[in-house]
Scaffold this motif. Structure first.
Motif, PDB file in Angstrom:
ATOM      1  N   GLU A  98      22.537   9.372   0.068  1.00 44.33           N
ATOM      2  CA  GLU A  98      23.020  10.069  -0.533  1.00 44.33           C
ATOM      3  C   GLU A  98      21.794  10.460  -1.962  1.00 44.33           C
ATOM      4  N   THR A  99      20.593  11.090  -1.978  1.00 43.83           N
ATOM      5  CA  THR A  99      20.184  10.818  -3.119  1.00 43.83           C
ATOM      6  C   THR A  99      19.578  12.112  -2.983  1.00 43.83           C
ATOM      7  N   ASP A 100      18.846  12.909  -4.166  1.00 44.78           N
ATOM      8  CA  ASP A 100      18.262  14.460  -4.369  1.00 44.78           C
ATOM      9  C   ASP A 100      17.709  14.061  -2.977  1.00 44.78           C
ATOM     10  N   ARG A 101      16.092  13.881  -3.862  1.00 49.70           N
ATOM     11  CA  ARG A 101      15.524  13.627  -3.007  1.00 49.70           C
ATOM     12  C   ARG A 101      15.953  13.772  -1.317  1.00 49.70           C
ATOM     13  N   PHE A 102      16.020  12.855  -1.053  1.00 52.23           N
ATOM     14  CA  PHE A 102      16.244  12.564   0.689  1.00 52.23           C
ATOM     15  C   PHE A 102      17.935  12.723   1.194  1.00 52.23           C
TER      16      PHE A 102
ATOM     17  N   LEU B  16      -1.137  14.824  -3.030  1.00 54.52           N
ATOM     18  CA  LEU B  16      -1.587  14.963  -1.770  1.00 54.52           C
ATOM     19  C   LEU B  16       0.237  15.059  -1.004  1.00 54.52           C
ATOM     20  N   PHE B  17       0.598  13.837  -1.573  1.00 50.73           N
ATOM     21  CA  PHE B  17       2.000  13.435  -0.952  1.00 50.73           C
ATOM     22  C   PHE B  17       2.954  13.367  -2.015  1.00 50.73           C
ATOM     23  N   GLU B  18       2.490  13.057  -3.286  1.00 50.06           N
ATOM     24  CA  GLU B  18       3.971  13.075  -4.549  1.00 50.06           C
ATOM     25  C   GLU B  18       4.237  13.683  -4.051  1.00 50.06           C
ATOM     26  N   HIS B  19       4.067  15.366  -3.769  1.00 49.02           N
ATOM     27  CA  HIS B  19       5.049  16.534  -3.535  1.00 49.02           C
ATOM     28  C   HIS B  19       5.833  16.863  -2.958  1.00 49.02           C
ATOM     29  N   VAL B  20       5.315  16.341  -1.431  1.00 49.51           N
ATOM     30  CA  VAL B  20       5.734  17.008  -0.490  1.00 49.51           C
ATOM     31  C   VAL B  20       7.123  15.815   0.146  1.00 49.51           C
ATOM     32  N   TRP B  21       6.771  14.464  -0.577  1.00 50.87           N
ATOM     33  CA  TRP B  21       7.852  13.889  -0.881  1.00 50.87           C
ATOM     34  C   TRP B  21       8.798  13.483  -0.285  1.00 50.87           C
ATOM     35  N   ASN B  22       9.397  14.473  -0.416  1.00 51.98           N
ATOM     36  CA  ASN B  22      11.440  14.623  -0.305  1.00 51.98           C
ATOM     37  C   ASN B  22      11.904  15.448   0.711  1.00 51.98           C
ATOM     38  N   ARG B  23      13.266  16.257   0.643  1.00 47.71           N
ATOM     39  CA  ARG B  23      13.424  16.475   2.158  1.00 47.71           C
ATOM     40  C   ARG B  23      13.247  17.940   2.093  1.00 47.71           C
ATOM     41  N   GLU B  24      12.813  18.649   1.356  1.00 49.47           N
ATOM     42  CA  GLU B  24      12.158  20.696   1.156  1.00 49.47           C
ATOM     43  C   GLU B  24      11.373  19.804   2.524  1.00 49.47           C
ATOM     44  N   PHE B  25      10.343  18.973   2.229  1.00 52.88           N
ATOM     45  CA  PHE B  25       8.590  19.016   3.429  1.00 52.88           C
ATOM     46  C   PHE B  25       9.209  17.772   4.168  1.00 52.88           C
ATOM     47  N   ILE B  26      10.091  16.901   4.572  1.00 54.16           N
ATOM     48  CA  ILE B  26       9.693  15.707   5.468  1.00 54.16           C
ATOM     49  C   ILE B  26      11.088  15.927   6.271  1.00 54.16           C
ATOM     50  N   ASP B  27      11.008  15.865   7.218  1.00 62.55           N
ATOM     51  CA  ASP B  27      11.805  16.202   8.296  1.00 62.55           C
ATOM     52  C   ASP B  27      12.463  14.845   8.842  1.00 62.55           C
ATOM     53  N   ASN B  28      11.756  13.842   9.346  1.00 63.91           N
ATOM     54  CA  ASN B  28      12.222  12.469   9.564  1.00 63.91           C
ATOM     55  C   ASN B  28      11.328  11.108   9.498  1.00 63.91           C
ATOM     56  N   ILE B  29      11.944  10.219   9.102  1.00 68.23           N
ATOM     57  CA  ILE B  29      10.607   8.924   9.060  1.00 68.23           C
ATOM     58  C   ILE B  29      11.145   8.099   9.848  1.00 68.23           C
TER      59      ILE B  29
ATOM     60  N   ASN C 150       1.071  -1.385   0.508  1.00 64.48           N
ATOM     61  CA  ASN C 150       0.235  -0.562  -0.460  1.00 64.48           C
ATOM     62  C   ASN C 150       0.867   1.463  -0.029  1.00 64.48           C
ATOM     63  N   ILE C 151       1.629   1.519   0.605  1.00 72.30           N
ATOM     64  CA  ILE C 151       2.512   1.715   0.802  1.00 72.30           C
ATOM     65  C   ILE C 151       2.967   2.928  -0.660  1.00 72.30           C
ATOM     66  N   PHE C 152       2.944   2.324  -1.963  1.00 69.21           N
ATOM     67  CA  PHE C 152       2.817   2.539  -3.776  1.00 69.21           C
ATOM     68  C   PHE C 152       1.749   3.631  -3.852  1.00 69.21           C
ATOM     69  N   ALA C 153       0.996   2.890  -3.486  1.00 70.39           N
ATOM     70  CA  ALA C 153       0.209   3.489  -3.379  1.00 70.39           C
ATOM     71  C   ALA C 153      -0.528   4.846  -3.128  1.00 70.39           C
ATOM     72  N   VAL C 154      -0.484   5.068  -1.655  1.00 72.12           N
ATOM     73  CA  VAL C 154      -0.098   6.417  -0.467  1.00 72.12           C
ATOM     74  C   VAL C 154       0.576   6.918  -1.602  1.00 72.12           C
TER      75      VAL C 154
END
Ligand code: BG6
Length: 483
Positions: free
Chosen positions: A323-327, A195-208, A185-189
């Protein structure tokens, strides 16, 4: 409707009885398997076909009330007493394969399931080729279960042995977490919600934060577990797999050809910590006696088949960076252990809240994915508290599957077997993933084995050593889930 012969090595074992036979039966009931299939079970014991059918009937007894249906299904099962090192036994196996292929019209399609100790994988694979059981006439797929080696070196040797007979796209490495409903289901979310796709990165996510907690101890697996420990048992495979799904870039399509390279990219971009970083960022613990649900449990070292002087960790926690641009620079915290407060697998994604215009602290948005035992999501958002003053307070939007949906959700193994029949490798571990994860895990293991960081005791029934909580404090956060 699939035409196929399954050959199960280790047919008398626990995995076969608890998972494989029930999964095959569900596939049979749903029509994926019907007339054109047979199962050859092999193991050392001298069972007859009738006895084997009895074992199968026993394994599926909860899944049907129709004796006729169950017996019809079990009639497709054949047994061969087999010593995996004896070449002659593969000749008998080949004859049985040919006979059943003819009888059930299975078009030479074959699936081999190695439900036994990994030290035999190489021997079996090589005999399958030398005795011409793998003959290239139909599809031929190999399913294996972890552990895929116990280090990078042993994993490479195993892979080399298998690759003499099977190509990478014929090898399906099961990680049973990838068959779980909520992991898929993580793929679907992530990819079906703008809502999530555009904030799923280092600019918006603090930690997981990834928690895989278990309340059980090592049960009767002390012999295996004492040589493995939490890091190899849970982190090298399940946790890193989940991390790769959480951190991957959006694939061009939802197919193994596009998903796997994205996951591999994440695992190959994991930062490999040096000794000093491991001492600071990775915590190991071992359970001591304690009480869970009014029941007393012994210390790990007093469990059966465990070395009384064991330094094996039953708890591991730490923080990974990618070490990726995203995270880049976003901490991915994890913890997993035995004899913790309760069984619970969940993921918390904490978003940044650095654009606060209100003259008060506001809570972070938190997306929680509940993997098990409850399945669902919750999203913590902020709203205005009712009243004449303006005060912001967090509220939780909560979704859980209802009992009916859960009851219908296919068992992880059933889903994975279905994928194998369709040749779909999306939910399996690719060799490049296994290789990248061992590279990281080996590094931590060698620091721990050299005793460069302490083994912390923790009480059974707790959520692990205090140091796992201190770790998050160093990063100005704390575990969201504190049962
Ligand atoms: C297995 C581990 O891979 O996963 C076990 O070897 C662990 O030690 C199990 O108990 C947990 O799986 P699940 O599906 O019960 O969460």
């Amino acid at each position: 409707m699939t035409q196929v012969i399954f050959t199960i090595f280790g047919a008398s074992g626990d995995l076969a009885k608890r998972k494989l036979y029930p999964s095959l039966f569900r596939l049979y009931k749903s029509g994926v398997l019907s007339e054109h299939f047979a199962v050859i079970g092999t193991a050392r014991r001298p069972w007859t076909k009738a006895y084997f059918e009895g074992v199968v009937l026993d394994a599926i007894s909860d899944l049907t009330t129709s004796k006729t249906e169950a017996e019809k299904f079990a009639s497709h099962f054949y047994y061969q007493s087999h010593d995996v090192e004896d070449a002659d036994h593969y000749v008998t196996l080949k004859n049985l394969q040919d006979e059943l292929c003819e009888k059930y019209q299975t078009s030479h399609n074959k699936v081999f399931f190695l439900a036994m100790a990994p030290e035999f994988f190489g021997t079996i694979a090589s005999h399958l080729k030398s005795e011409n059981i793998v003959d290239g006439l139909g599809f031929e797929r190999l399913i294996i279960e972890k552990p895929f080696g116990t280090s990078l070196e042993t994993a490479e040797a195993l892979n080399q042995a298998l690759s003499e007979t099977f190509n990478e796209n014929q090898i399906f490495r099961i990680d049973h977490y990838l068959g779980k409903e909520m992991i898929q289901n993580i793929f679907a979310v992530r990819f079906a919600n703008v809502l999530f796709e555009h904030v799923w990165n280092r600019e918006f996510i603090d930690n997981i934060q990834i928690t895989f907690a278990e309340s059980i101890g090592v049960e009767d697996r002390g012999g295996y577990y004492d040589k493995s420990g939490a890091l190899k048992d849970m982190v090298q495979n399940h946790i890193l797999q989940v991390l790769s799904i959480l951190a991957m870039d959006k694939p061009a399509s939802f197919s193994s050809a596009d998903v796997l390279p994205e996951k591999i990219k994440v695992l190959e971009s994991l930062c490999i910590p040096d000794e000093a970083t491991i001492a600071k960022n990775f915590i190991r613990g071992q359970y001591q006696a304690g009480r869970i649900n009014q029941q007393d449990f012994p210390s790990y070292v007093d469990e059966p088949s465990v070395d009384p002087a064991s330094k094996t960790e039953t708890f591991a926690s730490g923080v990974f960076f990618i070490e990726t641009d995203r995270f880049k620079d976003v901490p991915f915290f994890f913890r997993t252990g035995k004899r913790l407060t309760e069984k619970g697998t969940r993921i918390n994604i904490l978003f940044k809240n650095d654009q606060n215009i209100f003259n008060q602290d506001i809570q972070q948005n938190i997306l929680t994915i509940y993997i098990q035992p409850t399945e669902g999501f919750s999203l913590q958002v902020n709203g205005k508290e009712v009243g004449k003053n303006f005060a912001v307070e967090p509220v939780k939007l909560d979704f859980r599957h209802d009992a009916e949906a859960l009851g219908n959700s296919p068992e992880a193994y059933e889903k994975l077997m279905y994928d194998v029949l369709n040749g779909d490798a999306t939910n399996f571990s690719h060799w490049q993933e296994v290789k990248a994860s061992w590279t990281l895990i080996d590094q931590i293991v060698s620091t721990w084995q050299a005793d460069k960081s302490p083994l912390y005791p923790y009480q059974s029934g707790s959520m692990g050593p205090d140091e796992s909580f201190d770790l998050l404090e160093q990063y100005d956060t704390s575990w969201v889930w504190q049962p």
